[in-house]
Design an enzyme around this catalytic site. Structure first.
Site, short mmCIF file in Angstrom:
data_model
loop_
_atom_site.label_atom_id
_atom_site.label_comp_id
_atom_site.label_asym_id
_atom_site.label_seq_id
_atom_site.Cartn_x
_atom_site.Cartn_y
_atom_site.Cartn_z
N ASN A 142 -6.64 13.39 90.96
CA ASN A 142 -8.08 13.80 91.34
C ASN A 142 -9.41 12.28 90.49
O ASN A 142 -8.87 13.23 88.94
CB ASN A 142 -8.59 14.67 91.13
N TRP A 143 -9.35 11.23 90.57
CA TRP A 143 -9.75 10.83 88.76
C TRP A 143 -11.36 10.69 89.86
O TRP A 143 -11.98 10.38 88.67
CB TRP A 143 -9.99 8.87 89.68
N LYS A 144 -12.10 11.75 90.05
CA LYS A 144 -13.53 11.71 89.72
C LYS A 144 -14.36 11.17 89.78
O LYS A 144 -14.57 9.05 91.01
CB LYS A 144 -13.35 13.14 88.58
N GLY B 99 -10.56 20.90 83.20
CA GLY B 99 -10.82 19.76 81.99
C GLY B 99 -11.09 20.69 80.67
O GLY B 99 -12.23 19.66 80.19
N GLY C 224 -6.52 16.54 86.82
CA GLY C 224 -7.97 15.05 86.97
C GLY C 224 -7.79 14.30 85.25
O GLY C 224 -7.10 14.03 85.25
N GLY C 225 -7.64 14.48 84.69
CA GLY C 225 -7.72 14.05 83.53
C GLY C 225 -6.98 13.51 82.85
O GLY C 225 -6.72 11.79 83.01
N SER D 110 -6.28 21.25 84.07
CA SER D 110 -5.29 20.58 82.66
C SER D 110 -3.91 20.91 82.76
O SER D 110 -3.05 21.36 81.56
CB SER D 110 -6.28 21.98 81.42
#
Ligand code: PEP
Length: 259
Positions: free
Chosen positions: A9-11, A173, A234-235, A213
């Site tokens: 998920n690149w947001k 995150g 995510g990150g 995370s």
């Protein structure tokens, strides 16, 4: 045996040019991966570029949100048909950042989910508790409420077409991952809710990803849990090397899962 899924998920990250370059390199690096499905969810503006760069590969492209209407006066929103036209085949729904920033309720998530299903997209529906909810012993109550509201009115057939992501809000995150045991406990509970509502077969088929995370150094421990069917990242999905390392979590773990 459920086939694992690793989704990025690149947001609100990456331009069109960055997306094309990243996906072109990613497809080469994971061309031989067959132990899991791989999904990338770029921002709306880069969906088409991602889909073009991924064409003919083992990568699937997902949107990060969808509106429940096919069109209309909804400034800033995007419909399921538009996502499909841009090349997405899946969509993340109910991410905690959307619940928090845009006031999304379980009822809205339910409408989005039905619109995505009707259009033929694979919904990846996110649920998860906040730190305060966990610390006050209300994790299961929250998951149950999100489950009942989010999946209201679905037939078992519709339910069979979704994926779920358990994402404890306090782990997103923050660098603070749920332990594999904590995640597995919630996954087991979500599968139990699924069993009660949609039956044994659908519950066993449901793929539940863990998100919060996830990094190259904790993916193997998570994937050793039979209740964890993959990860929503995510990150760590923004960096090619770390995303590839997560996708290629140790083959022994993968081999133990894919029948
Ligand atoms: C997410 O965005 O769904 C997520 C889990 O983020 P992160 O991996 O950065 O915690």
């Amino acid at each position: 045996m459920r086939r694992p899924v690793i989704a990025g998920n690149w947001k609100m990250h990456k331009t069109i040019a960055e997306t094309s370059a990243f996906v072109a390199r990613l497809r080469e690096r994971v061309a031989n991966v067959n132990h899991c499905d791989i999904v990338v969810a770029p921002p709306f503006t880069a969906l088409r570029a991602a889909a073009e760069a991924a064409r003919g590969s083992n990568l699937r492209i997902a949107g990060q949100d969808v509106h429940w209407e096919p069109n209309g006066a909804h400034t800033g929103d995007i419909s399921a048909g538009m996502l499909m036209e841009a090349g997405a085949t899946a969509v993340i729904i109910g991410h905690s950042e959307r619940r928090r920033d845009h006031g999304e309720t379980d009822e809205m998530i339910n409408r989005k989910l039905k619109a995505a299903l009707a259009a033929g997209l694979t919904p990846i529906v996110c649920v998860g508790e906040t730190l305060e909810e966990r610390e006050s012993g209300r994790t299961q109550e929250v998951l149950s409420r999100q489950f009942e509201g989010g999946f209201a009115g679905l037939t078992p057939w519709e339910f069979s077409r979704i994926m779920m992501a358990y994402e404890p809000v306090w782990a997103i995150g923050t660098g603070r991952t749920a332990t594999p045991e904590m995640a597995a406990e919630s996954h087991t509970y979500l599968r139990e809710l699924s069993r009660r509502r949609f039956g044994e077969a659908e519950a066993e088929r449901l793929r539940i990803l863990y998100g919060g995370s996830v990094k190259p150094d904790n993916i193997a421990g998570l994937m050793r849990e039979v209740q964890i069917d993959g990860a929503l990242v995510g990150g760590a999905s923004l960096d090619l090397e770390s995303f590839v390392a997560i996708v290629q979590y140790p083959p022994l773990v993968a081999a133990g899962r894919v029948g």
